[in-house]
Write a protein that holds these residues in place. Structure first.
Motif, PDB file in Angstrom:
ATOM      1  N   LEU A 148       0.857  -1.189   0.000  1.00  0.00           N
ATOM      2  CA  LEU A 148       0.000   0.000   0.000  1.00  0.00           C
ATOM      3  C   LEU A 148       0.890   1.234   0.000  1.00  0.00           C
ATOM      4  O   LEU A 148       0.555   2.249  -0.602  1.00  0.00           O
ATOM      5  CB  LEU A 148      -0.902   0.024   1.232  1.00  0.00           C
ATOM      6  CG  LEU A 148      -2.127  -0.872   1.214  1.00  0.00           C
ATOM      7  CD1 LEU A 148      -2.964  -0.641   2.465  1.00  0.00           C
ATOM      8  CD2 LEU A 148      -2.967  -0.646  -0.024  1.00  0.00           C
ATOM      9  N   TRP A 149       1.987   1.135   0.730  1.00  0.00           N
ATOM     10  CA  TRP A 149       3.079   2.100   0.648  1.00  0.00           C
ATOM     11  C   TRP A 149       4.330   1.278   0.404  1.00  0.00           C
ATOM     12  O   TRP A 149       4.583   0.309   1.104  1.00  0.00           O
ATOM     13  CB  TRP A 149       3.258   2.882   1.949  1.00  0.00           C
ATOM     14  CG  TRP A 149       2.151   3.817   2.267  1.00  0.00           C
ATOM     15  CD1 TRP A 149       2.061   5.125   1.886  1.00  0.00           C
ATOM     16  CD2 TRP A 149       0.984   3.552   3.058  1.00  0.00           C
ATOM     17  NE1 TRP A 149       0.904   5.684   2.399  1.00  0.00           N
ATOM     18  CE2 TRP A 149       0.232   4.736   3.116  1.00  0.00           C
ATOM     19  CE3 TRP A 149       0.500   2.423   3.725  1.00  0.00           C
ATOM     20  CZ2 TRP A 149      -0.973   4.837   3.811  1.00  0.00           C
ATOM     21  CZ3 TRP A 149      -0.689   2.514   4.411  1.00  0.00           C
ATOM     22  CH2 TRP A 149      -1.412   3.708   4.446  1.00  0.00           C
ATOM     23  N   TRP A 150       5.132   1.642  -0.581  1.00  0.00           N
ATOM     24  CA  TRP A 150       6.384   0.923  -0.822  1.00  0.00           C
ATOM     25  C   TRP A 150       7.409   1.292   0.237  1.00  0.00           C
ATOM     26  O   TRP A 150       8.226   0.485   0.641  1.00  0.00           O
ATOM     27  CB  TRP A 150       6.950   1.263  -2.184  1.00  0.00           C
ATOM     28  CG  TRP A 150       6.102   0.857  -3.350  1.00  0.00           C
ATOM     29  CD1 TRP A 150       4.853   0.305  -3.316  1.00  0.00           C
ATOM     30  CD2 TRP A 150       6.450   0.991  -4.725  1.00  0.00           C
ATOM     31  NE1 TRP A 150       4.395   0.091  -4.595  1.00  0.00           N
ATOM     32  CE2 TRP A 150       5.358   0.500  -5.479  1.00  0.00           C
ATOM     33  CE3 TRP A 150       7.572   1.468  -5.382  1.00  0.00           C
ATOM     34  CZ2 TRP A 150       5.366   0.475  -6.862  1.00  0.00           C
ATOM     35  CZ3 TRP A 150       7.577   1.448  -6.761  1.00  0.00           C
ATOM     36  CH2 TRP A 150       6.489   0.953  -7.495  1.00  0.00           C
ATOM     37  N   PRO A 183       5.909  -0.563   5.682  1.00  0.00           N
ATOM     38  CA  PRO A 183       5.642  -0.667   4.248  1.00  0.00           C
ATOM     39  C   PRO A 183       6.327  -1.881   3.630  1.00  0.00           C
ATOM     40  O   PRO A 183       7.100  -2.571   4.286  1.00  0.00           O
ATOM     41  CB  PRO A 183       6.238   0.637   3.711  1.00  0.00           C
ATOM     42  CG  PRO A 183       7.416   0.877   4.601  1.00  0.00           C
ATOM     43  CD  PRO A 183       6.979   0.401   5.974  1.00  0.00           C
ATOM     44  N   GLY A 184       6.061  -2.093   2.355  1.00  0.00           N
ATOM     45  CA  GLY A 184       6.593  -3.269   1.672  1.00  0.00           C
ATOM     46  C   GLY A 184       8.073  -3.228   1.370  1.00  0.00           C
ATOM     47  O   GLY A 184       8.715  -4.276   1.266  1.00  0.00           O
ATOM     48  N   HIS A 185       8.650  -2.025   1.258  1.00  0.00           N
ATOM     49  CA  HIS A 185      10.041  -1.928   0.812  1.00  0.00           C
ATOM     50  C   HIS A 185      10.783  -0.782   1.491  1.00  0.00           C
ATOM     51  O   HIS A 185      11.604  -0.111   0.864  1.00  0.00           O
ATOM     52  CB  HIS A 185      10.101  -1.751  -0.712  1.00  0.00           C
ATOM     53  CG  HIS A 185       9.432  -2.856  -1.450  1.00  0.00           C
ATOM     54  ND1 HIS A 185      10.020  -4.083  -1.644  1.00  0.00           N
ATOM     55  CD2 HIS A 185       8.200  -2.928  -2.008  1.00  0.00           C
ATOM     56  CE1 HIS A 185       9.182  -4.863  -2.306  1.00  0.00           C
ATOM     57  NE2 HIS A 185       8.068  -4.184  -2.536  1.00  0.00           N
ATOM     58  N   GLY A 186      10.510  -0.546   2.753  1.00  0.00           N
ATOM     59  CA  GLY A 186      11.172   0.527   3.465  1.00  0.00           C
ATOM     60  C   GLY A 186      11.014   0.377   4.960  1.00  0.00           C
ATOM     61  O   GLY A 186      10.457  -0.608   5.450  1.00  0.00           O
ATOM     62  N   ALA A 187      11.491   1.366   5.687  1.00  0.00           N
ATOM     63  CA  ALA A 187      11.457   1.349   7.146  1.00  0.00           C
ATOM     64  C   ALA A 187      10.078   1.735   7.667  1.00  0.00           C
ATOM     65  O   ALA A 187       9.331   2.453   7.004  1.00  0.00           O
ATOM     66  CB  ALA A 187      12.508   2.320   7.686  1.00  0.00           C
ATOM     67  N   PRO A 188       9.734   1.268   8.868  1.00  0.00           N
ATOM     68  CA  PRO A 188       8.465   1.682   9.480  1.00  0.00           C
ATOM     69  C   PRO A 188       8.401   3.201   9.646  1.00  0.00           C
ATOM     70  O   PRO A 188       9.413   3.869   9.790  1.00  0.00           O
ATOM     71  CB  PRO A 188       8.503   0.983  10.851  1.00  0.00           C
ATOM     72  CG  PRO A 188       9.445  -0.156  10.685  1.00  0.00           C
ATOM     73  CD  PRO A 188      10.480   0.319   9.705  1.00  0.00           C
TER      74      PRO A 188
END
Length: 197
Positions: A148-150, A183-188
């Motif tokens: 939903l957010w990368w 997110p799917g591809h980054g830090a919280p």
């Protein structure tokens, strides 16, 4: 039904922080570990530079692949699912079913509780089958929201989302329920003002 889990006993650790600059090449998933009672959950065991990026941090927690009871797949893109086979004893959860060994049990993810502190909700937008794991912790609700957010900055306009309004509605739903988003591809990041919707 309330969006938030009723319990607050879950704990979580990001095993590896993912990255992406575009739709490829060079992408890694943010892979997380969540526990509540006797449930040991991996979220989105996808692409990483080497599987030790998942198994090493898990070992540091005193756990091996066979200790994992559940795997949650936010959606079925390979960059979020590629290493699911590392956890051969686990129940696998997606938007429509639970899978284990040769057993396939149909059930809608919407409102499905793994425990009172761990609830799945449907959050289509990046793909039609997106789900989010909401984890009630002592510090608030953590949303493992897949793509939903990368990453913390979005992208605001997901280039692979089939429908921008559906994505926006799911983002708003997660923001209303969560204090922190993974997110799917980054830090919280905190679920507050300034988060792209």
């Amino acid at each position: 039904m309330t969006e938030k889990p009723l319990g607050t006993s879950a704990r979580h650790t990001v095993l590896t922080t993912g990255y992406t600059l575009s739709t490829g090449p060079g992408v890694a998933a943010t892979v997380s570990y969540v526990c509540d009672g006797d449930r040991h959950v991996i979220v989105d065991p996808g692409m990483v530079a080497h599987r030790d990026r998942i198994l090493g941090p898990l070992l540091a927690l005193g756990l091996g692949p066979d200790d994992i009871t559940d795997v949650v797949l936010s959606h079925h893109h390979p960059d979020n699912t590629l290493n699911v086979g590392l956890f051969g004893r686990a129940r696998i959860h997606d938007h429509k079913a639970e899978y284990r060994n040769d057993q396939w049990t149909d059930r809608d993810a919407e409102g499905h509780e793994l425990t009172p502190s761990l609830r799945l909700i449907r959050t289509p937008g990046h793909s039609a089958e997106d789900i989010t794991l909401l984890a009630g912790t002592a510090d608030g609700v953590v949303a493992f929201a897949g793509d939903l957010w990368w990453r913390p900055d979005g992208p605001a306009d997901d280039p692979v989302a089939p429908d921008r309004e559906t994505l926006r509605a799911s983002r708003l739903r997660v923001l209303a329920a969560a204090d922190v988003i993974v997110p799917g591809h980054g830090a919280p990041f905190p679920a507050g003002e300034g988060v792209p919707v």
